[in-house]
Design a protein around this motif. Structure first.
Motif, PDB file in Angstrom:
ATOM      1  N   GLY A  78       0.806  -1.213   0.000  1.00 50.59           N
ATOM      2  CA  GLY A  78       0.000   0.000   0.000  1.00 50.59           C
ATOM      3  C   GLY A  78       0.837   1.260   0.000  1.00 50.59           C
ATOM      4  N   GLN A  79       1.869   1.281   0.844  1.00 54.61           N
ATOM      5  CA  GLN A  79       2.749   2.444   0.912  1.00 54.61           C
ATOM      6  C   GLN A  79       3.488   2.650  -0.411  1.00 54.61           C
ATOM      7  OE1 GLN A  79       2.485  -0.003   3.124  1.00 54.61           O
ATOM      8  NE2 GLN A  79       2.255   0.859   5.181  1.00 54.61           N
ATOM      9  N   THR A  80       3.933   1.556  -1.010  1.00 51.67           N
ATOM     10  CA  THR A  80       4.646   1.633  -2.288  1.00 51.67           C
ATOM     11  C   THR A  80       3.718   2.121  -3.399  1.00 51.67           C
ATOM     12  OG1 THR A  80       6.128  -0.164  -1.619  1.00 51.67           O
ATOM     13  CG2 THR A  80       5.971   0.314  -3.981  1.00 51.67           C
ATOM     14  N   ARG A 130      -6.196  10.896   2.553  1.00 52.13           N
ATOM     15  CA  ARG A 130      -4.742  10.947   2.370  1.00 52.13           C
ATOM     16  C   ARG A 130      -4.018  10.356   3.581  1.00 52.13           C
ATOM     17  NH1 ARG A 130      -2.968  16.941   0.153  1.00 52.13           N
ATOM     18  NH2 ARG A 130      -3.776  16.737  -1.983  1.00 52.13           N
ATOM     19  N   PRO A 131      -3.032   9.499   3.348  1.00 54.24           N
ATOM     20  CA  PRO A 131      -2.230   8.971   4.462  1.00 54.24           C
ATOM     21  C   PRO A 131      -1.582  10.066   5.297  1.00 54.24           C
ATOM     22  CG  PRO A 131      -1.847   7.671   2.495  1.00 54.24           C
ATOM     23  CD  PRO A 131      -2.690   8.832   2.074  1.00 54.24           C
ATOM     24  N   ALA A 168      -2.833   2.981   3.301  1.00 58.11           N
ATOM     25  CA  ALA A 168      -3.303   3.714   2.111  1.00 58.11           C
ATOM     26  C   ALA A 168      -4.433   3.021   1.353  1.00 58.11           C
ATOM     27  CB  ALA A 168      -2.146   4.043   1.159  1.00 58.11           C
ATOM     28  N   TYR A 169      -4.301   1.737   1.019  1.00 61.76           N
ATOM     29  CA  TYR A 169      -5.283   1.043   0.203  1.00 61.76           C
ATOM     30  C   TYR A 169      -5.815  -0.193   0.927  1.00 61.76           C
ATOM     31  CZ  TYR A 169      -3.148   3.903  -3.451  1.00 61.76           C
ATOM     32  OH  TYR A 169      -2.669   4.952  -4.176  1.00 61.76           O
ATOM     33  N   GLU A 207       3.738   5.604  -5.896  1.00 60.97           N
ATOM     34  CA  GLU A 207       3.559   5.591  -7.350  1.00 60.97           C
ATOM     35  C   GLU A 207       2.385   6.474  -7.750  1.00 60.97           C
ATOM     36  OE1 GLU A 207       3.135   1.617  -8.781  1.00 60.97           O
ATOM     37  OE2 GLU A 207       4.898   0.863  -7.714  1.00 60.97           O
ATOM     38  N   ALA A 208       1.309   6.398  -6.982  1.00 60.50           N
ATOM     39  CA  ALA A 208       0.094   7.155  -7.301  1.00 60.50           C
ATOM     40  C   ALA A 208       0.348   8.652  -7.320  1.00 60.50           C
ATOM     41  CB  ALA A 208      -1.005   6.816  -6.300  1.00 60.50           C
ATOM     42  N   LYS A 209       1.166   9.127  -6.387  1.00 62.20           N
ATOM     43  CA  LYS A 209       1.408  10.572  -6.302  1.00 62.20           C
ATOM     44  C   LYS A 209       2.104  11.118  -7.548  1.00 62.20           C
ATOM     45  CE  LYS A 209       3.264  10.374  -2.104  1.00 62.20           C
ATOM     46  NZ  LYS A 209       3.899  10.839  -0.847  1.00 62.20           N
TER      47      LYS A 209
END
Length: 443
Positions: free
Chosen positions: A12-14, A33-34, A44-45, A18-20
């Motif tokens: 999730g953190q990874t 937002r985390p 996050a997910y 990437e999403a940002k």
């Protein structure tokens, strides 16, 4: 209590990193937002969610004692009864060139719950629905100025308040909301006042009398209305002949099956519902008196996906279950247990806290140093398998075992926090950066 290992390198953190790079702001909703909870470590997910239990992308399981989908899932995640209604709607066809009869059924159900209302229009989200309500008010009155209190979404009518004063919205809920991209000509068309401050409201009425199209505010969020606050607003809106618009996007279906207006004895002309009305499926409703709602025919208010079937089916099923099971009684009980638990445990450990909100929408803050201590609270809850922060939104899925586990964790964490405050080393206990409390641009 078993501990979950905190990591910056989970799936999730990874994925969020990437999403940002490809999604501005990292996602679609500021409140998820985390960085608002535990920067760099928040999972996050989610992979799956059922009841109040959430599984992240690494298979870690949590109890959600935070906002239950930002207040959307009053009945709990993936409720079987609501899901069955949605599956039936999908199988029948969720979109067609003709309209779905469920929109009439839901309208009748909402009017039955709110006998003061005569007509209903729909949207898909709370912010959109509030923009519709404001458009209707301006269309009905042929005036421009909106007086408002509280948070009402991302649309231009609302953010325009920050054109004339870039901190005008800071005390309404979220600080730092940038009006960049909002037409400068909208400056001074929306003007804020604070909840329970009738003097501030009356000063705005005096300043803009004759130009006001409507008054917008939430029934309740972080505090209850004082006895004469809404009476003053109702008196002035009636005198001016403009609608009182109550934003029930968050407060709706919390303290009774319908609006908090009825609970607090408020008499709106228009009310807006979203979030919990359909237990996580997208739909919003604007209900109101015919003298104002009829103006929706004079202004172009129309969208293809406001007509799809799933949201209507989910809302009907959700409301029927809430009525049958007296769900709101359970929400109030859960919220009271949590608020009473916070107070008792804070006294036990000598922790200085502030609690606000109606029971189903409970909020806690730590007076010594709010943001770092909130971050520490989130961090230690996460280590104990609990998604939590400075808000607890009650859900019908929260059973006694969940509340007991949460308060046991609070007992342990409050002890850690109190000791860290005494030693002035709570910042050193944080694994990563301090959480954010305002809207900021992400790198």
């Amino acid at each position: 209590m078993d501990k979950i290992k905190l990591t910056r390198t989970g799936k999730g953190q990874t994925l969020y990193n990437e999403a940002k790079k490809i999604i501005p702001g990292g996602g679609q909703l500021l409140s998820k937002r985390p960085e608002k909870f535990l920067p760099e470590f928040w999972p996050a997910y989610y992979d799956s969610a059922k009841g109040c239990e959430v599984t992240d992308l690494d298979g870690n399981k949590y109890i959600d004692m935070s906002t239950m989908g930002i207040g959307a899932c009053i009945l709990g995640y993936s409720d079987d009864e609501v899901n069955e209604a949605v599956k039936e709607a999908i199988n029948k066809g969720s979109m067609c060139s003709l309209m779905v009869p469920e929109e009439v059924e839901l309208a009748n159900l909402l009017i039955e719950l709110h006998p003061w209302a005569d007509m209903v229009r729909y949207a898909k989200g709370g912010g959109d629905a509030m923009a519709v309500a404001v458009r209707i008010a301006r269309a009905a009155t042929k005036k421009d100025i909106i007086l408002f209190c509280g948070y009402h979404g991302w649309h231009d009518w609302y953010l325009s308040a920050n054109l004339s004063d870039n901190q005008a919205l800071d005390g309404q809920l979220l600080a730092g909301l940038s009006p960049v991209g909002v037409a400068r000509g909208l400056a001074h068309t929306a003007n804020p006042f604070f909840y329970n401050n009738k003097e501030e409201f009356l000063a705005l009425v005096k300043k803009y009398d004759g130009q006001i199209a409507g008054v917008v505010l939430e029934a309740a969020r972080n505090m209850n209305p004082e006895s004469d606050f809404f009476a003053t607003i109702e008196s002035e809106t009636k005198r001016m002949g403009v609608p009182l618009i109550i934003d029930e996007v968050t407060s709706g279906f919390r303290v009774n099956c319908g609006g908090a207006c009825e609970y607090f004895g408020i008499h709106p002309d228009i009310a807006v519902f979203a979030k919990g009305i359909a237990n996580g499926y997208p739909i919003a409703a604007i209900i109101g008196r015919k003298q104002y709602m009829d103006a929706a025919q004079d202004s172009f208010i129309s969208s293809t996906f406001w007509t799809e079937r799933i949201g209507f089916a989910a809302a009907i099923a959700s409301i029927k279950k809430m009525k049958r099971e007296n769900v709101q009684d359970r929400l109030i009980l859960c919220g009271k247990q949590v608020q009473d638990g916070w107070i008792k445990l804070a006294e036990k450990h000598g922790l200085d806290i502030h609690i606000s909100g109606i029971y189903p929408l409970s909020h806690i803050s730590f007076r010594t140093d709010p943001l770092p201590l909130k971050t520490l609270f989130c961090q230690e809850l996460l280590r104990r398998g609990i998604l939590g922060g400075d808000a607890y939104y009650a859900s019908y899925a929260h059973k006694q075992e969940h509340i007991d586990k949460y308060l046991k964790a609070c007992d342990e964490i409050f002890a850690i926090m109190a000791e860290a405050i005494r030693k002035n080393n709570y910042i050193k206990l944080l694994k990563g950066p301090v959480a954010q409390d305002s809207f900021v641009r992400l790198a």
